[in-house]
Structures are given as structure tokens and as C-alpha cells.
Design an enzyme around this catalytic site. Structure first.
Site, mmCIF file in Angstrom:
data_model
loop_
_atom_site.group_PDB
_atom_site.id
_atom_site.type_symbol
_atom_site.label_atom_id
_atom_site.label_comp_id
_atom_site.label_asym_id
_atom_site.label_seq_id
_atom_site.Cartn_x
_atom_site.Cartn_y
_atom_site.Cartn_z
ATOM 1 N N TRP A 62 -12.325 7.869 -26.951
ATOM 2 C CA TRP A 62 -12.202 7.848 -25.571
ATOM 3 C C TRP A 62 -13.622 7.406 -25.084
ATOM 4 O O TRP A 62 -14.581 7.396 -25.709
ATOM 5 C CB TRP A 62 -11.815 9.030 -24.765
ATOM 6 N N HIS A 70 -15.805 0.354 -4.693
ATOM 7 C CA HIS A 70 -15.465 -1.088 -4.276
ATOM 8 C C HIS A 70 -15.762 -1.995 -5.271
ATOM 9 O O HIS A 70 -16.650 -3.142 -4.967
ATOM 10 C CB HIS A 70 -15.775 -1.252 -2.699
ATOM 11 N N HIS A 74 -9.914 -4.062 -6.120
ATOM 12 C CA HIS A 74 -10.154 -2.850 -5.467
ATOM 13 C C HIS A 74 -9.378 -2.614 -4.083
ATOM 14 O O HIS A 74 -9.030 -3.880 -3.672
ATOM 15 C CB HIS A 74 -11.575 -2.552 -5.296
ATOM 16 N N HIS A 80 -13.093 3.387 5.002
ATOM 17 C CA HIS A 80 -14.211 2.487 4.516
ATOM 18 C C HIS A 80 -15.194 1.868 5.894
ATOM 19 O O HIS A 80 -16.339 1.492 5.589
ATOM 20 C CB HIS A 80 -13.598 1.527 3.568
ATOM 21 N N HIS A 209 -12.654 -6.544 7.923
ATOM 22 C CA HIS A 209 -12.951 -5.067 7.804
ATOM 23 C C HIS A 209 -12.714 -4.164 9.367
ATOM 24 O O HIS A 209 -12.068 -3.555 9.227
ATOM 25 C CB HIS A 209 -14.390 -4.885 7.278
#
Length: 258
Positions: A62, A70, A74, A80, A209
Site C-alpha cells: 500500500w 483540484h 477532478h 470552490h 467558475h
């Protein structure tokens, strides 16, 4: 099991439906959005080994990793952006999961983007698409196919010049049209962010945005394989990590398509 779900499994098993991966690989080489130096930029993806069937863990392998919300392919949540900061259910952990699934409307502007890296999708171009394929339904994912993800060299992908990146995107009028008149879930792009590369100089800056997230809508950035989807008829599943208060998250975006 309902007949609808049983039919879905039957179609997938028979190969009459395909699952298409719309996600770019995430690694330390994943290109990042370059912000002006006065702002904090997202950290690059970092991964380190914790054990690999050795004295650190004899039966397991692992890794640990860290990155920004971001980075790579994404999800952008309304919180945001400043325009969405006061909306209800605006972070990734509070968005109803039903909103991660919706029909895909793929608008192909790859020819325009090849000729002009600063090409902006206009409302007129959206209406032309609707004349051919039908009205964009509410709660759809509108995906902007530019074939930008085929640029495998990070320099070509970001296309950074002295005045900033040069990549295609949406005109602010298109973002307003899709969010307010078509009530979409959000938009998805193949570029590093959901705004055009030169959007820092637009009014308002980064209008996709501002308008999308101010309307409670979402963004998917860094998509790939949009050339494998039809203009309509596919379903997109885009589920971010359930980060408490998260503004976004890397994610694995898949589409189910004929």
C-alpha cells in the site's frame, strides 16, 4: 432487483452497453493549473510506498499519497468559488449523490479548438447543437469535447505563454445560458480547468467558475476519451471523494454508452 436494473446488467454483460473511462491517470507528472505567483498553487500529486510484502508489512502492499483537491481529473463544488460560498449543500460531502449521475450532452468543438486554442463556446453554437440533437435536458452534464486530452506533453497541454495559458473554454454567456436557462448539473472539459486559459483576464475573471458555482452547479476538469461518446445517449457518473467541507476532489469519471 427491479426490471430496469436487471436490464441494465443484462445489457452490460452482453456488451450492448459499454463503460468508458473519462479519467486521466493521476501521477506526479499530472499537469497542474498555473496560477499567478502571488496566489497559492495546488501541490503536485505525491505518492510514497508504505510497504510491499516486506518487513514494513509482510503480506500487503500500500501507499500514502497527498495532493490538492483540484489535481488531475477532478470535481469542482459550488463552495470552490466565492460566488457559491453561501449556498446550501455546497461542499462535496453535502451534495446529494443523485446529482453525480446524469445524461451526457457532448458538444464537439475539436475542429475549432485545433485552429484556435483560445476558442470559446458561444450560446449560438450551443443552439446549433440543440437544433441537431435536441434541447439540453435539465440535470444533464454538458461535456465540451476539444480533444485537448490527446496532448500528452504537459507543455502542450497547459500551453503556457507569457500572458498565461491558452486553452479553449466557454464564453461567459454560455455558462450563464447553461446554468440558468438549461439548469444543467454542470460542465465538463478536457482542459486543466473549466474556464478557458485566458479567463483570468475576462470580466468577471474565470466566469465559468463564477456563474456555474454561483448557480449551485458543478465542474468536471481534466476529462478524456470524450471522442468515444455520442452527442447524446450516454450516462455520466462523476462521484467525488466525500471530503468534509471539501471544495472538490480527484475522481474517476465513467460513462455508460451504447
Amino acid at each position: 432487483m427491479s426490471l430496469v436494473l436487471a436490464k441494465l446488467l443484462e445489457e452490460l454483460t452482453a456488451g450492448r452497453l459499454r463503460v468508458v473511462d473519462l479519467t486521466q491517470s493521476l501521477s506526479p507528472q499530472t499537469p497542474l493549473l498555473p496560477l499567478p505567483p502571488q496566489f497559492n498553487n495546488t501541490p503536485a500529486f505525491k505518492i510514497w510506498e508504505l510497504s510491499r510484502y516486506d518487513e514494513r508489512g509482510p503480506a500487503w502492499y500500500w501507499n500514502g499519497f497527498e495532493t490538492g483537491e483540484h489535481t488531475g481529473t477532478h470535481f469542482d463544488a459550488p463552495i470552490h468559488w466565492v460566488s457559491g460560498k453561501d449556498l446550501p449543500d455546497n461542499s462535496v460531502d453535502r451534495i446529494p449523490p443523485s446529482k453525480f449521475v446524469g445524461p451526457a450532452c457532448v458538444i464537439n468543438i475539436s475542429a475549432e479548438a485545433e485552429k484556435d486554442p483560445n476558442y470559446l463556446l458561444t450560446p449560438e453554437r450551443i443552439r446549433q447543437w440543440e437544433e441537431q440533437y435536441g434541447r439540453i435536458p435539465a440535470s444533464a452534464w454538458v461535456l465540451l469535447r476539444t480533444d485537448w486530452s490527446k496532448r500528452k506533453d504537459p507543455k502542450d497541454y497547459i500551453n503556457l505563454m507569457q500572458d498565461g495559458p491558452h486553452t479553449p473554454g466557454l464564453a461567459k454567456e454560455s455558462s450563464a445560458f447553461l446554468a440558468q436557462q438549461r439548469d444543467v448539473l454542470g460542465v465538463g472539459v478536457e482542459t486543466v480547468g473549466t474556464d478557458a486559459g485566458q479567463a483570468a483576464s475576462f470580466d468577471p475573471p474565470f466566469p465559468n467558475h463564477y456563474l456555474m458555482h454561483g448557480s449551485g452547479k458543478f465542474g468536471l476538469a481534466g476529462l478524456s476519451n470524450l471522442d468515444q461518446l455520442p452527442p447524446t445517449g450516454a450516462i455520466v457518473i462523476a462521484a467525488p471523494l466525500k471530503i468534509v467541507g471539501g471544495s472538490g476532489s480527484p475522481l474517476r469519471v465513467i460513462a455508460i454508452t451504447p
